[in-house]
Design an enzyme around this catalytic site. Structure first.
Site, mmCIF file in Angstrom:
data_model
loop_
_atom_site.group_PDB
_atom_site.id
_atom_site.type_symbol
_atom_site.label_atom_id
_atom_site.label_comp_id
_atom_site.label_asym_id
_atom_site.label_seq_id
_atom_site.Cartn_x
_atom_site.Cartn_y
_atom_site.Cartn_z
ATOM 1 C CG ASP A 1 -24.370 -95.431 8.130
ATOM 2 O OD1 ASP A 1 -23.165 -95.439 8.415
ATOM 3 O OD2 ASP A 1 -25.077 -94.412 8.213
ATOM 4 C CG ASP B 1 -29.356 -91.660 -2.539
ATOM 5 O OD1 ASP B 1 -28.484 -91.151 -1.805
ATOM 6 O OD2 ASP B 1 -30.564 -91.316 -2.504
ATOM 7 C CG ASP C 1 -31.262 -96.092 -6.323
ATOM 8 O OD1 ASP C 1 -30.762 -95.408 -5.417
ATOM 9 O OD2 ASP C 1 -32.307 -95.780 -6.920
ATOM 10 C CG ASP D 1 -32.720 -84.105 0.394
ATOM 11 O OD1 ASP D 1 -33.539 -83.675 1.233
ATOM 12 O OD2 ASP D 1 -32.967 -85.071 -0.350
#
Length: 533
Positions: free
Chosen positions: A132, A191, A193, A285
């Site tokens: 995005d 994610d 990282d 989540d």
């Protein structure tokens, strides 16, 4: 002129302004201030007892779990997946890996490389990079990296959207709409990282394959930059307790806990049955986890399955993250509490656990009691000696809670006292965010992606070839560094401490002066620059 306007019948009409204020304070103190402050003390003591009981309960359960509970592979059926001599990799389910990204210049190679390195049959693995990003240069870099892995035979798809609607939830939802996803049974989410080990899927997927009632397998986070500065050490202490105790207890007792948003594998059928991803709060989540649990699905937490990740290393990034993590659950509680109460698919005690323990005590009470009791009510009682705070509420209960919180990170026990002071400061920010979520006002739906540095800082340190300095020198932006609310509380606590030093009876000034220092450091935004010993 002002004195002439006041009737002569007032006994303090001739006194100076300070004397007038003093006598007005005495007039309202007994009938108004004292009763209200006593009520506030009773409410705070009740909240402290609720939090204390919750911590003790979880402490007892985690001891029982460690001593007597069977390991996950004994409680649930687990068998390694093996390739068949005739069918080849057909025994392996098709797994989708989703990596949501937003301008992740520093870490996109790390996450994509880790996902492409998963030891899973190539024909049974699909990797989606859900980008995005708004920076066209970064988008091109990510796309080129995907093409590089695709040229090596990895089934990787680079996917973008026209708009960023729904933020992360919108990206994940859009990814599941692709036609090839209908052939996938499970989806692993990381994610940008996060760096899963190659055997991650082989350890997690068998639980889902052999136990059709399990919807989610959650791994534990480990932090590659925990020793970077004092801010990251404080975060490690809080998050280690969350994973070591809270997630473990929820998994062992009710097969329910909040999905952490990453480093987990979902059964796609469970996501669809629960209604899919929703962007009505900033904790998509947790929203999905609660809805799936209300439909009878079970969750499994694997504490020995660990995924490396990165902690926010700047105070600005940490504040944004904590706002989202505090505001979102409160907002979700507001939206879902009656749905949980009316649900008929889960047993009564699980409803009690979700509403009272999971939401009310941990997501609301924990923030409020820390701020109101120890940063507001306790200092005010110094100015109103008629109101007494029992020693068990002011000292014993918070001490026991702190000791119980320390079990997750024994290596940082020497930082425990500073962790208390830091958590008290952050409780101001979290309480404000909690009220925003409960009232659904202002920044209730604000989503700011947590800044990540990846290996940039490590490489920078190597280039310098010097030891860590006590203070780093980030670019100074007064709007980012100066936090007036924290500085205001520092002044209030300092004034209360001085008054207690000269006139008080309980010697709270020692705590108040130390708390003043911590509020001042965070008020000037320096907490993220101090390197722990």
């Amino acid at each position: 002129m002002a004195a002439q306007a006041i009737p002569d019948s007032f006994p303090y009409v001739r006194q100076d302004f300070t004397g007038v204020l003093g006598q007005m304070w005495e007039l309202i103190k007994a009938p108004l201030i004292v009763p209200l402050l006593r009520l506030a003390v009773y409410v705070c003591l009740a909240m402290a007892l609720m939090l204390f009981c919750e911590r003790v309960y979880m402490g007892i359960v985690i001891i029982l779990v460690k001593l007597f509970w069977k390991k996950p592979n004994k409680r649930y059926k687990w068998e390694p997946l093996e390739e068949d001599l005739e069918g080849g990799s057909s025994n392996f389910p098709v797994v989708l890996v989703q990596i949501p990204m937003y301008n992740e210049k520093e870490v996109y190679k790390i996450s994509i490389g880790a996902a492409c390195g998963l030891s899973w049959p190539a024909d049974r693995l699909v990797i989606q990079v859900l980008d995005d990003s708004t920076d066209p240069v970064i988008k091109e870099m990510v796309e080129v990296e995907c093409q590089r892995w695709a040229s090596k035979g990895i089934n990787i798809v680079y996917q973008i959207r026209e708009t960023r609607g729904g933020y992360k939830a919108g990206a994940l939802k859009e990814g599941l709409k692709r036609s090839y996803v209908k052939h996938c049974d499970y989806v692993a989410i990381f994610d940008a990282d996060f760096r899963p080990e190659p055997d991650y899927l082989k350890r997690a997927i068998p639980f889902l394959v052999h136990n059709p009632d399990i919807a989610l397998v959650q791994a534990r986070w480990r932090f590659v930059n925990a020793d970077e500065c004092l801010l990251t050490r404080m975060q490690e202490m809080s998050l280690d307790y969350h994973f070591t105790v809270e997630q473990e207890v929820g998994s062992a007792t009710h097969a329910f806990f909040g999905f952490n948003g990453t480093a987990g594998v979902w059964r796609i059928a469970a996501i669809n049955e629960a209604g899919g991803w929703k962007d009505r709060t900033t904790v998509e989540d947790m929203d999905l986890a609660v809805r799936a649990s209300l439909r009878g699905w079970k969750f499994l937490y694997l504490g020995d399955l660990q995924v490396k990740s990165e902690l926010p290393s700047t105070f600005k990034a940490f504040r944004f993250q904590q706002h989202r993590w505090s505001c979102g659950p409160a907002n979700l509680f507001r939206k879902m509490v009656m749905e949980i109460v009316r649900n008929k698919k889960v047993r009564f005690w699980k409803k009690v656990y979700v509403i009272y323990s999971f939401f009310f005590v941990r997501k609301i009470i924990a923030h409020m009691v820390t701020f109101f009791f120890y940063c507001l009510v306790l200092p005010i009682t110094i100015w109103v000696p008629e109101v007494h705070v029992p020693v068990w509420g002011a000292i014993y209960i918070p001490s026991i809670i702190t000791i119980l919180n320390s079990v997750g990170t024994p290596r940082s026990v020497h930082l425990l006292f500073y962790w208390i002071l830091f958590e008290n400061v952050m409780s101001l920010h979290r309480t404000k965010a909690t009220f925003i979520g409960l009232l659904e006002t202002g920044r209730a739906n604000e989503w700011v992606v947590t800044e990540k540095l990846g290996d940039a800082l490590k490489n920078k340190d190597k280039e310098k070839g010097s030891a860590k300095s006590i203070f780093r020198r980030p670019k100074f932006k007064i709007g980012d560094r100066i936090h007036l609310l924290e500085l205001g509380f520092a002044a209030f606590l300092f004034t209360s401490g001085v008054y207690d030093f000269f006139y008080g009876k309980n010697h709270y000034y020692v705590y108040l002066f130390l708390q003043t220092i911590t509020f001042t450091i965070t008020g000037f935004g320096y907490i993220g620059t101090i390197v722990p010993s």
